[in-house]
Scaffold this active site. Structure first.
Site, PDB file in Angstrom:
ATOM      1  N   GLU A   1       1.973 -17.694   0.380  1.00  0.00           N
ATOM      2  CA  GLU A   1       2.070 -17.432   1.826  1.00  0.00           C
ATOM      3  C   GLU A   1       3.467 -16.909   2.102  1.00  0.00           C
ATOM      4  O   GLU A   1       4.447 -17.373   1.499  1.00  0.00           O
ATOM      5  CB  GLU A   1       1.838 -18.721   2.626  1.00  0.00           C
ATOM      6  CG  GLU A   1       2.127 -18.499   4.106  1.00  0.00           C
ATOM      7  CD  GLU A   1       1.636 -19.610   5.014  1.00  0.00           C
ATOM      8  OE1 GLU A   1       1.461 -20.743   4.548  1.00  0.00           O
ATOM      9  OE2 GLU A   1       1.430 -19.313   6.206  1.00  0.00           O
TER      10      GLU A   1
ATOM     11  N   ASN B   1      -8.070 -19.876   8.456  1.00  0.00           N
ATOM     12  CA  ASN B   1      -7.230 -20.876   7.797  1.00  0.00           C
ATOM     13  C   ASN B   1      -7.164 -22.110   8.683  1.00  0.00           C
ATOM     14  O   ASN B   1      -6.728 -22.009   9.842  1.00  0.00           O
ATOM     15  CB  ASN B   1      -5.813 -20.340   7.582  1.00  0.00           C
ATOM     16  CG  ASN B   1      -4.884 -21.426   7.076  1.00  0.00           C
ATOM     17  OD1 ASN B   1      -5.045 -21.920   5.960  1.00  0.00           O
ATOM     18  ND2 ASN B   1      -3.930 -21.840   7.898  1.00  0.00           N
ATOM     19  N   GLU B   2      -7.592 -23.221   8.175  1.00  0.00           N
ATOM     20  CA  GLU B   2      -7.526 -24.497   8.903  1.00  0.00           C
ATOM     21  C   GLU B   2      -8.060 -24.366  10.327  1.00  0.00           C
ATOM     22  O   GLU B   2      -7.515 -24.935  11.262  1.00  0.00           O
ATOM     23  CB  GLU B   2      -6.091 -25.026   8.921  1.00  0.00           C
ATOM     24  CG  GLU B   2      -5.627 -25.435   7.536  1.00  0.00           C
ATOM     25  CD  GLU B   2      -4.231 -26.019   7.482  1.00  0.00           C
ATOM     26  OE1 GLU B   2      -3.536 -26.035   8.512  1.00  0.00           O
ATOM     27  OE2 GLU B   2      -3.835 -26.462   6.389  1.00  0.00           O
TER      28      GLU B   2
HETATM   29  O1  AHR Z   1       1.437 -24.539   3.327  1.00  0.00           O
HETATM   30  C1  AHR Z   1       2.070 -24.609   4.562  1.00  0.00           C
HETATM   31  C2  AHR Z   1       1.102 -24.603   5.725  1.00  0.00           C
HETATM   32  O2  AHR Z   1       0.335 -25.758   5.714  1.00  0.00           O
HETATM   33  C3  AHR Z   1       0.079 -23.509   5.732  1.00  0.00           C
HETATM   34  O3  AHR Z   1       0.561 -22.369   6.321  1.00  0.00           O
HETATM   35  C4  AHR Z   1      -1.036 -24.074   6.541  1.00  0.00           C
HETATM   36  O4  AHR Z   1      -2.277 -23.532   6.159  1.00  0.00           O
HETATM   37  C5  AHR Z   1      -0.930 -25.552   6.301  1.00  0.00           C
HETATM   38  O5  AHR Z   1      -1.032 -26.282   7.438  1.00  0.00           O
END
Ligand code: AHR
Length: 800
Positions: free
Chosen positions: A50, A358-359
Site C-alpha cells: 500500500e 477494502n474493509e
Molecule cells: O495496513 C494499514 C491499513 O489498515 C490499511 O490501509 C487498511 O486496509 C487497514 O485498516
C-alpha cells in the site's frame, strides 16, 4: 500446623517432579508423516503493498526530488528559494500549466542571481560513480535568457555532480542531463541556480538513479528486500488508500498510467501527495519481476468518510474494473491492451485476482458488491473475485458468492496465538479465505520479537488449514522512518538503508519453507503465562480539536498516582503526533485537526489504576482518545470515543474491541472514567458503563505452536515450531511413519535475548535467523526450543 516431615516430603516430590519433567520432554509434536493431508496452497504467502508511510514516493519509487510537479500545495513545498538580489521570488503558478493533469508549476520572478534547492525525502542518496538522470520542463518569459546550472550537493554544500541547461524558450520543453556522482552522500540535495531578469517557469523537475531493479524503475535495495520474501502474490495498491478520504480522493488506476507528467497526482489519506509514478503498469511489472500473482484491489464507490457514490452513478466504477482487466490481460488490438503494449508490455500480465473494495461493509457494500461482481463475472468468468469485510464486523453479502473473502487482523500477540486454531473449524464448503492484512499492533514496539512470534503462531494455523486459507499477507509492508503514519511496518528504510523487523524474517522463513503437502501435527504443549499489561496514560485526538481537565490516576489502594495541574506548564507530559497543545483556562487544549495526536503522562510500570477526567470536543470529525497501558510512544491502546467519523465507541489495542454506536457532541463536557485491573477494562461515560471487557480474558496461552509439510522437490520434512514462553522448551518431535530419514537436517532459528528486542537501521539484523546442521537417530528427535523462538527444521530424507 504443618508437620516438618510432610513439608520436606512435599518439597522432595516437587523437586523430583521438576527433574522428571526436565529429563522427559516438556512438549511433544507428533507429525503424521505417513498420513499426508491437503496440498499447501501455492499462493499462500504473499505481500500487500500500500502507498502508506511514503512507501512509493520517497521509497520503492526512487524519485529523488520531492514535489517535482509542484502539485503538493499552494506554496512551493519542499523547495527552498534563495535570492542574492533580494527582490526575486518563487511561487506556485496555475495559469501556465504544463498540461491539464498538472495544473501547477513554479514561477521564478528573477532579478539577479538565485537558486532553488530540494532535499528530496530527508536527503537524496547519491552514490559515487553512479549516474543520475535529471529532467525538467521549462519555459521563459519577460526576457529571461540565462542558462540553468544544475548541481547535486552533499550535506556540507560540496558539489557531487553538475551540468548546464540552456536554450530555454517561451514554450514548454523538456531538458535532460546525465549526472555522474564524484562522491557519495545519503543526504545530498539538488540545486538549480541561475541569474538574470524575467520569469522562469519550471515543472516536472526529476532526478532519478539510472540503476534500478531489473531496469524497471524501482529502488534496487527495497525491491530486493521484497524479492527475498519470495512472495507468491502482491495485493496492491491498498488499503485505505484505495478508498480515499472522500469521493474526490478515491484511487482510480486510469489516472496512474501513461507518461508520468500526465498522471494525476492525488492526495493520499496517509498524509501526503502521491505522484502516481508507481502506477498500475509499474505494479503489474513489479509482480511479474517478483514472479508473483498480481491481486488488484479496486475502489467500490465507497470512501473512508462513509460517503458512497450513488448507485445510479456507479457506471464509471464498473467500467474501471472491466477496463483494468483489459489493460492487464487484453490483446494488443484492444483499446486498453494496446495502451499496455505501447507502454512496453505487449504480452498480457495475467491478472487473475481482483478485490472489490477494502474493509467496506454495511448496506452500501451489499449493493455495490453484486453490481461489480456480476459485471466482472459476466465478461471475465475466470477472474477470481475477492470480497472485502469490514473491520467492525458487519455481515457480508452472500450473493453472488465470492471466490475468496479477505479478513484483516490487527491485534495483540496473545490474540494471534489464540487464533492459531481458528481455521481448524472453518467451513470447507464456503469461499476460500485471504488473510489480506494482519500484524501484531499491540505491545509490539516498532516491531519486536514477541510480535513476530504471535504472527508465527497464527501462521502455523494458516499453513495447517491452507485448504481453506488460500492466501495471506502481512500489513503494512514499508515505512519511510521519517514518515511513520502506521506502526509497525515490515520493512523500515531511509534514503539509503533498510531493515526488516523480526516479522520480516518470520515471513521469509515461512515462504522459504512452504512445502507442498501438509502433514498433520498433534501438539502437546504446556501453558505460557502472558506478561501483565502495563503502562502510561494519555489523552489524544484524531482529526479533532478538544480540551481536557481534571485528569487523575488512582491506584487500587486509593493512592493518587497522578493529578493534572494545568495552571502553568506541561511539565511531565510527552506531546506526540505534531498537535497544537496549550493550556487555556486551566485546561489542556489541542487544536490541530490531524490524526493520531496524543499527550502522555505517568509511568510505563503502572499496571492497575482508575483514570478519571473531563473532556470537551471543540470541533472536527471525531471525539476523544483516552490512552492507557502505553509502554512505547507508538502504542495505540485506547478508548476511542466518537471514532470512525463520530459514529462509534470502541476499545482498541491494535484491533478494534467491542465497537458500539457512539457520538460525541461539540461543546459539551463529558465525564470519563476507566477502571483498569489487569486486562479487565471498564469504561464509563457520564456514569454509564459503555464497555466491560476482558481483552485477554484468559491470562494463559499455549507455549507451543506447530505445522508440518513435505517438500516434494527436496524430499525434506519441514517442521515449524514456535515457542512463545520465556523459557526453553524441551520438545520431542515424533515423525510417525517416516521413511528414508537420513538422520541429518537443518535448523533455522529466530530468537533474541528478550522478546522486546527489535532491529534498527544501525543494527539491522540483531533479531534475524541463524542456521545450524542437526543430526538425529530414528524417527524421534528431541530438541530444546529456545524461549521466545521460531524454529524451522528441514529433515532430509533419501528421496532428496
Ligand atoms: O495496513 C494499514 C491499513 O489498515 C490499511 O490501509 C487498511 O486496509 C487497514 O485498516
Amino acid at each position: 500446623m504443618t508437620n516438618t516431615k510432610t513439608l520436606l516430603t512435599s518439597v522432595f516430590i516437587l523437586a523430583w517432579l521438576h527433574s522428571a519433567v526436565a529429563v522427559r520432554a516438556q512438549a511433544t509434536i507428533k507429525v503424521q508423516v505417513d498420513q499426508p493431508g491437503h496440498p499447501v496452497s501455492p499462493t499462500l504467502w504473499g505481500i500487500f503493498f500500500e502507498d502508506i508511510n511514503l512507501s512509493a514516493d520517497g521509497g520503492l519509487y526512487p524519485e529523488l526530488v520531492r514535489n517535482r510537479s509542484f502539485e503538493d500545495a499552494n506554496e512551493p513545498q519542499f523547495w527552498t528559494f534563495k535570492d542574492s538580489g533580494g527582490s526575486g521570488s518563487a511561487a506556485i503558478d496555475n495559469s501556465h500549466s504544463l498540461n491539464p493533469s498538472n495544473p501547477h508549476c513554479l514561477c521564478v520572478k528573477a532579478n539577479g542571481a538565485f537558486s532553488l534547492q530540494n532535499q528530496g525525502y530527508w536527503g537524496m542518496n547519491i552514490v559515487q560513480g553512479q549516474k543520475y538522470k535529471l529532467s525538467l520542463a521549462a519555459r521563459i518569459e519577460g526576457g529571461f535568457s540565462s542558462p540553468l546550472t544544475i548541481r547535486i550537493l552533499d550535506v556540507a554544500g560540496k558539489e557531487l555532480a553538475s551540468g548546464e541547461i540552456s536554450g530555454l524558450t517561451k514554450d514548454w520543453s523538456y531538458y535532460t542531463l546525465e549526472l555522474t556522482a564524484s562522491a557519495s552522500d545519503p543526504k545530498a540535495s539538488l540545486e538549480i541556480a541561475s541569474a538574470g531578469k524575467g520569469e522562469l517557469f519550471l515543472d516536472m523537475v526529476s532526478l532519478m538513479p539510472e540503476t534500478t531493479w531489473k531496469n524497471h524503475g524501482l529502488r534496487t535495495d527495497l525491491a530486493g528486500a521484497l524479492d527475498n520474501l519470495h512472495p507468491s502474490f502482491v495485493r496492491f495498491p491498498g488499503g485505505n488508500w484505495v478508498e480515499g478520504d472522500d469521493i474526490a480522493h478515491m484511487y482510480h488506476w486510469k489516472y496512474t498510467i501513461g507518461n508520468v507528467d500526465s498522471r494525476i497526482p492525488l492526495w493520499n489519506t496517509w498524509g501526503y501527495n502521491t505522484t502516481q509514478g508507481l502506477g498500475f503498469y509499474e505494479y503489474l511489472q513489479l509482480c511479474e519481476d517478483l514472479g508473483a500473482e498480481p491481486l488488484f484491489d479496486i475502489n467500490c464507490g465507497m470512501a473512508l468518510n462513509g460517503i458512497s457514490v450513488p448507485m445510479d452513478q456507479m457506471a464509471p466504477w464498473v467500467n474501471d474494473a472491466l477496463d483494468a482487466i483489459e489493460y492487464a490481460n487484453g490483446p494488443t488490438n484492444s483499446y486498453w491492451g494496446g495502451l499496455r503494449a505501447r507502454a512496453g508490455h505487449p504480452a498480457p500480465f495475467n491478472l487473475k485476482y481482483m478485490e472489490i473494495g477494502n474493509e467496506n461493509g454495511g448496506p452500501d457494500y451489499h449493493q455495490r458488491w453484486p453490481l461489480l461482481a456480476n459485471a466482472i463475472r459476466e465478461k471475465y468468468p475466470d477472474m477470481k473475485l475477492i470480497m472485502t469485510t469490514s473491520l467492525t464486523g458487519y455481515p457480508y453479502p452472500k450473493n453472488p458468492k465470492p471466490d475468496i473473502i479477505d479478513e484483516h487482523y490487527y491485534e495483540s500477540p496473545e490474540s494471534f496465538m489464540r487464533r492459531a486454531h481458528q481455521y481448524d473449524h472453518y467451513n470447507r464448503g464456503g469461499p476460500k479465505i485471504f488473510v489480506g492484512e494482519y500484524a501484531v499492533t499491540a505491545k509490539s514496539g516498532l516491531g519486536n520479537l514477541r510480535a513476530a512470534l504471535g504472527e508465527a503462531a497464527f501462521m502455523t494455523g494458516i499453513e495447517r488449514n491452507s485448504d481453506v486459507v488460500a492466501m495471506a499477507s502481512y500489513a503494512p509492508l514499508f515505512v519511510n522512518v521519517n514518515h511513520r503514519a502506521w506502526n509497525p511496518d515490515l520493512i523500515n528504510f531511509d534514503s539509503s538503508r533498510w531493515y526488516g523487523i523480526p516479522s520480516y524474517y518470520v515471513q521469509q522463513m515461512f515462504s522459504e519453507n512452504r512445502g507442498d503437502v501438509t502433514l498433520p501435527v498433534q501438539v502437546d504443549s504446556p501453558i505460557a503465562v502472558i506478561p501483565a499489561s502495563k503502562g502510561m496514560i494519555g489523552v489524544g485526538t484524531w482529526n479533532t480539536e478538544a480540551e481536557f481537565k481534571d485528569i487523575k490516576v488512582t491506584a487500587p489502594d486509593g493512592e493518587t498516582l497522578f493529578a493534572s495541574d494545568f495552571t502553568t506548564n506541561l511539565d511531565g507530559w510527552k506531546l506526540l503526533g505534531g498537535g497544537h497543545w496549550d493550556i487555556t483556562d486551566g485546561q489542556l487544549r489541542q487544536t490541530a485537526e490531524k490524526e493520531f495526536i496524543r499527550a502522555l503522562a505517568g509511568k510505563p510500570s503502572w499496571t492497575d489504576y482508575t483514570l478519571t477526567l473531563k473532556a470537551r470536543k471543540l470541533g472536527g470529525r471525531e471525539g476523544f482518545l483516552i490512552l492507557f497501558h502505553i509502554v512505547n510512544d507508538d502504542d495505540r491502546t485506547w478508548w476511542n470515543l466518537g471514532g470512525w467519523n463520530n459514529t462509534q465507541d470502541a476499545l482498541e489495542n491494535g484491533g478494534v474491541i467491542d465497537p458500539k454506536p457512539g457520538r460525541i457532541e461539540t461543546g459539551r463536557w463529558y465525564d470519563i472514567r476507566l477502571e483498569i485491573s489487569g486486562n479487565h477494562i471498564m469504561c464509563y461515560l457520564d456514569g454509564h458503563l459503555v464497555h466491560n471487557i476482558n481483552y485477554e480474558s484468559d491470562q494463559q496461552v499455549a507455549a507451543l505452536y506447530s505445522s508440518a509439510s513435505r517438500d516434494k522437490k527436496t524430499g525434506d520434512l519441514v517442521v515449524k515450531a514456535v515457542n512463545v514462553s520465556a523459557n526453553p522448551l524441551k520438545t520431542e518431535i515424533n515423525l510417525s511413519g517416516a521413511k528414508g530419514l537420513t538422520g541429518k537436517g537443518l535448523a533455522t532459528v529466530l530468537t533474541s535475548a528478550t522478546p522486546a528486542d527489535e532491529n534498527t537501521l544501525d543494527n539491522p539484523t540483531k533479531v534475524s535467523p541463524e542456521q545450524e546442521t542437526i543430526n538425529f537417530d530414528g524417527t524421534t528427535l528431541t530438541r530444546s526450543l529456545p524461549g521466545n523462538s521460531f524454529t524451522v527444521l528441514r529433515l532430509h530424507t533419501e528421496s532428496r
